[in-house]
Write a protein that holds these residues in place. Structure first.
Motif, short mmCIF file in Angstrom:
data_model
loop_
_atom_site.label_atom_id
_atom_site.label_comp_id
_atom_site.label_asym_id
_atom_site.label_seq_id
_atom_site.Cartn_x
_atom_site.Cartn_y
_atom_site.Cartn_z
N TYR A 6 61.64 69.19 -3.83
CA TYR A 6 61.60 67.73 -3.73
C TYR A 6 62.93 67.01 -3.95
O TYR A 6 63.01 65.82 -3.97
CB TYR A 6 60.55 67.13 -4.69
N SER A 7 63.98 67.76 -4.14
CA SER A 7 65.24 67.04 -4.27
C SER A 7 65.73 66.69 -2.87
O SER A 7 65.24 67.21 -1.90
CB SER A 7 66.28 67.90 -4.95
N ILE B 77 66.47 64.63 -9.05
CA ILE B 77 65.73 63.78 -8.13
C ILE B 77 64.26 64.08 -8.27
O ILE B 77 63.41 63.31 -7.85
CB ILE B 77 66.24 63.97 -6.69
N ALA B 78 63.94 65.21 -8.88
CA ALA B 78 62.54 65.52 -9.14
C ALA B 78 61.92 64.37 -9.91
O ALA B 78 60.77 64.01 -9.69
CB ALA B 78 62.44 66.80 -9.93
N ARG B 80 62.68 61.30 -9.62
CA ARG B 80 62.41 60.28 -8.63
C ARG B 80 61.16 60.63 -7.85
O ARG B 80 60.28 59.80 -7.64
CB ARG B 80 63.61 60.17 -7.68
N GLU B 81 61.05 61.90 -7.48
CA GLU B 81 59.88 62.34 -6.73
C GLU B 81 58.61 62.14 -7.53
O GLU B 81 57.60 61.71 -6.99
CB GLU B 81 60.03 63.83 -6.37
#
Lengths: 215, 760
Positions: A6-7, B77-78, B80-81
């Motif tokens: 998911y990055s 960013i995980a 963010r996810e």
């Protein structure tokens, strides 16, 4: 927790260039905020914006540098071209002079970026059709002659703004797929996988400063 | 309960709790699940209740960390996810609609028989074709091979039979088949639904001997259809009339041991049966009729008076007592008991056991928005000692409205992108065009800039270099501080000082440089701001070259700037008649000659800064007044004038030659003869003056060595060097060089120079 699925997979650096008042900052704002800034002040420096987009199922973080258009800053803004994966070159369809200067902007872009940099020509302000000063056809011809992608857009209505950013990303992504863009090259403007220091620009590595020369 | 089942229940709860805690990052007070083990009743944690409005979500401290790190681009960013997923889950009602689907559930204990005729009477007896089929068999194969090796030809036979008997009005796709010994479960969906089936997983639980073997137990299929999770369980529970306790235990074993693992994003802990929106439980549950005479049961059945019999149904009793199937429902039973018949007939089992008929084969369900439409048996199919049973449900599932979903997803993304941009460092600079007044040599001026942090995050700022520059500002400018840290809402004062000294003056005089600089104020992780610094430099004789000054016959301020630049930059000799030496040097030396020859410590005492400035003005503007200032100030002004020229008296290209020749007067003289005319004049003029000065050493107490050292450093000014050069030059080395410079000048202070002067 594994972050792989998911990055964002890539970071693309974009620059927005063009004459003063053609609407570069408005285009950036429309893209990042979906809003039109009617009384946008002249950019004195380089604004920075970011957004995550998706291309072919890949999440890509765009880092967009919106440069000052004033002629007096030209020498300084040249510093920011380095390492741009995408360049959005903007003119104002209601002011011919901004169109006439394109070749000089293009020369800078070609000289200061690498050959795989995706260059997108944007004719802004197509919402004011009655004041048009540059025809679609001649700009289209110019774009074709120089191998540029091209749209007429409106930062005010948002029309085609998204498209310009996305198409540029697609082109860059395609170059990566085709192996034309070397991810390991320092100035490709593309970073694979998120990193702790996504900001290169003109800082960091060149930061030997005054304090160190006074020895 | 079987030993270990509680532990595995605990473990599966732990997994779920980890998941919850991972989502919530709340803290220990969130461990509601523990209460289950205190009070005995489960309190499923409903996280939706915890979150009120959207604004609350945005302001909740738990999100602050990911937001800030996202803003800095340093995001896992995980995070963010997970924020996106979380927000999407919160808004699910906004982008889902409900749709009713027809679910057919069938169960049949086939008693090891091979399928004979079509199963259409069981599977396709309704007018409307179902959307999902879940068809379960028990005792598919009673052979030892099947029991020990879980291998049977019956699987294919029954699978073909089922596939060929599905409702003819629709096309189906099989999405799962799971079998454990004689228990098999097949799930089909109608073609149009197939693309929306996800995360299919199967599980088997054997509850036979050792809690392992698969003659009894359950087989399960779970799936997500659109946004609804569905679980089908086909079970064959323990046999024998009195063994309802074992049946209860089998049920609980299946519930606790069935654990589905399937790929999700993000990976989630395995799920158990109860973690589904809808559960359909079918099978030969084997619950019997007790406490009722078998003959009476048969009579009541014949009279279709099922109610009194069902009062004695073990399943009904255990269900009512909440020993099993808590939360499950069962429809009204309006069909004859399904067990036990003489194979191939509709006659009750005629064996000597003479058992009461029973509803062994049952279908129950759990979940909201499920309506049972039919619940029946199919006595026409009589190859087994059981009759097949089926139920049809009208079940609501949540379907994503793709258009709405995309719109809301985009909104969430947009909001996050917006947040990210809002959390970029932001500052206001009170002035991006700093304009200085007229600047003069050696007169500093300063202005202040205020950088205010107007953003929401702390700002680390720094003035950075432009491409190809060696420093972040020109050498006549000084920025203090050039880097710093500002908290949100706070300010930082920056002092810009402009000071033109002997080093920077010549470039400004010649027009090689201007009082103009663009500073790049960089915010770490954010934008750059350009600050323009401008000023007008008032040209002075200080910083001018000797070649220029000899042609300036009027005070320098009276010469137009263009003319001066022309003089500084032109290689060819101008028309007008030059002076032999610059008049400024003559004025200063003449003054010293008249008033300073007997002055003690001349050139050793510093002058006064304001007097030096007055002398500068006097020289630059011209005046009929006498030269102002003390002789010491005049002496300093002379040294300064000589030091600020672009090239020293001995030009840089002769620097090393001179040092090499410093012990040899003859060679030194030859070098001086090579100097350009005006420079040579200045050199010899000054040497003559210094000889005169030294002739008064009785009064002024000066000595040739001191003067030679002082003027050596001036005449032989070190070329500008790179930093590495400077570092390489050791202190001792520098002393040697300084001595050589002094030696060079010394020759000209102690020897008669008249022959040289004559040459010029």
């Amino acid at each position: 927790m594994a972050s792989a699925p998911y990055s964002y997979s890539y970071i693309f650096k974009y620059i927005i260039i063009g004459d003063m008042g053609v609407g570069k900052s408005c285009i950036l704002h429309q893209f990042t905020d979906k809003k039109f800034m009617s009384d946008c002040p002249h950019t004195i420096g380089v604004e920075f914006g970011t957004r995550i987009i998706e291309v072919s199922g890949q999440k890509i973080k765009l880092q967009i540098w919106d440069t000052a258009g004033q002629e007096r800053f030209r020498a300084v803004t040249r510093s920011y071209y380095r390492g741009a994966a995408g360049a959005l070159m903007v003119y104002d369809i209601t002011r011919r002079s901004t169109y006439n200067h394109l070749s000089s902007w293009l020369t800078d872009t070609r000289n200061l970026t690498n050959p795989s940099t995706g260059i997108f020509l944007i004719g802004n302000k197509r919402d004011v059709e009655d004041q048009r000063d540059v025809t679609y056809e001649e700009a289209k011809d110019f774009a074709e002659e120089n191998g540029l992608m091209f749209v007429e857009a409106s930062a005010k209505t948002g029309e085609k703004v998204e498209e310009a950013f996305l198409e540029t990303a697609k082109k860059i992504y395609q170059s990566i797929q085709d192996g034309k863009l070397d991810l390991n090259a320092a100035e490709s403007g593309v970073q694979h996988k998120p990193s702790q220091k996504p900001r290169g620009a003109i800082s960091n590595d060149q930061q030997a400063n005054k304090d160190s020369c006074s020895c | 309960m079987v030993p270990g089942s509680k532990t595995s229940d605990f473990v599966s709860n732990l997994f779920r709790a980890t998941d919850q805690v991972g989502k919530k990052r709340g803290g220990f007070e969130e461990f509601h699940w523990l209460s289950k083990y205190n009070s005995g009743s489960a309190q499923p944690h409903d996280e939706k209740e915890e979150i009120g409005s959207e604004s609350l979500l945005l302001d909740s401290p738990e999100l602050a960390v990911p937001r800030q790190s996202i803003a800095k681009g340093a995001t896992p960013i995980a995070a963010r996810e997970s924020v996106i997923r979380y927000q999407m889950a919160m808004k699910e009602d906004d982008y889902t609609i409900t749709e009713v689907i027809r679910v057919f559930v069938g169960t049949w204990n086939v008693n090891g028989q091979a399928p004979g005729a079509s199963l259409a009477d069981w599977l396709a007896s309704d007018v409307e074709p179902p959307d999902i089929y879940a068809i379960g068999f028990q005792e598919l194969d009673l052979s030892k091979e099947a029991f020990l090796f879980n291998d049977t030809p019956r699987e294919d036979e029954w699978r073909f039979a089922v596939t060929n008997s599905l409702h003819p009005k629709a096309k189906y796709r099989r999405i799962a088949l799971v079998r454990l010994v004689g228990m098999m479960l097949l799930v089909f969906v109608r073609e149009p639904y197939a693309p929306f089936v996800q995360s299919v997983a199967t599980e088997t639980v054997g509850t036979g001997i050792m809690g392992k073997l698969g003659n009894k137990g359950g087989v399960c299929v779970r799936l997500d259809l659109h946004r609804t999770s569905i679980c089908f369980v086909n079970s064959h529970l323990a046999a024998h009339v009195e063994e309802y306790d074992r049946r209860n235990q089998d049920f609980h074993d299946i519930c606790s041991r069935a654990s589905f693992t399937f790929h999700t994003t993000p990976p989630s802990p395995s799920r158990s049966i109860k973690d589904h929106d809808q559960v359909y439980w079918l099978g030969d549950l084997n619950y019997r009729i007790t406490d009722l005479d078998p003959r009476l049961v048969k009579e009541l059945v014949d009279a279709e008076n099922y109610k009194p019999i069902l009062e004695c149904d073990q399943l009904k009793i255990q269900h009512r007592m909440k020993n099993i199937f808590v939360g499950f429902k069962e429809g009204e039973i309006n069909f004859r008991p399904t067990y036990k018949y003489d194979t191939g007939t509709d006659n009750w089992d005629s064996s000597e056991k003479n058992r009461a008929p029973a509803w062994c084969d049952r279908i129950l369900w759990k979940g909201d928005q499920i309506k049972q439409q039919h619940y029946r048996s199919h006595p026409q199919l009589c190859i087994s000692d059981h009759k097949p049973v089926s139920a049809v449900f009208l079940s609501e599932i949540r379907v994503v409205d793709e258009v709405k979903y995309r719109k809301i997803h985009e909104e969430v993304m947009k909001k996050l992108d917006k947040l990210e941009n809002e959390f970029l460092p932001q500052v206001m600079v009170d002035n991006t065009e700093v304009i200085f007044d007229v600047l003069r040599f050696l007169e500093p001026q300063s202005k202040e800039l205020i950088i205010a942090n107007t953003g929401q995050v702390p700002v680390q700022f720094e003035f950075i270099k432009k491409l190809d520059d060696t420093s972040y500002c020109k050498d006549w400018l000084h920025i203090e501080p050039f880097t710093g840290f500002i908290k949100p809402g706070e300010k930082c004062d920056i002092k810009l000082e402009v000071y033109v000294d002997k080093k920077s003056a010549c470039k400004l005089n010649s027009g090689q440089d201007k009082l103009y600089d663009i500073l790049v104020l960089h915010l770490e992780g954010g934008k750059d701001i350009f600050i323009t610094v401008t000023g007008t430099y008032e040209r002075s004789c200080f910083g001018s070259s000797i070649e220029t000054l000899v042609y300036v016959t009027v005070p320098i301020r009276e010469v137009p700037i263009g003319k001066l630049m022309e003089l500084e930059n032109s290689k060819d000799t101008p028309q007008s008649q030059p002076y032999a030496i610059p008049k400024e040097i003559w004025f200063l030396v003449d003054h010293l000659y008249r008033y300073g020859l007997k002055q003690q410590h001349l050139f050793e005492h510093p002058g006064l800064h304001h007097e030096v400035i007055q002398i500068r003005n006097w020289l630059d503007n011209g005046s009929s007044d006498p030269l102002p200032g003390s002789v010491h100030s005049v002496a300093e002004a002379l040294l300064l004038l000589l030091e600020s020229t672009a090239e020293p008296i001995i030009p840089y290209n002769l620097h090393n030659v001179c040092l090499g020749a410093s012990s040899n007067y003859l060679q030194c003289k030859q070098i001086v003869m090579q100097l350009s005319e005006h420079t040579k004049n200045v050199f010899l003029y000054l040497c003559a003056f210094l000889q005169e000065l030294l002739s008064h050493s009785a009064d002024n107490e000066l000595d040739a060595k001191t003067i030679a050292t002082l003027f050596g450093a001036i005449f032989l000014r070190d070329p500008p060097r790179s930093r590495s050069d400077m570092a390489a030059r050791s202190r001792a080395n520098q002393q040697t060089l300084d001595r050589k410079k002094a030696n060079f000048v010394y020759h000209f202070l102690v020897n008669d120079q008249s022959e040289l002067i004559g040459c010029s």
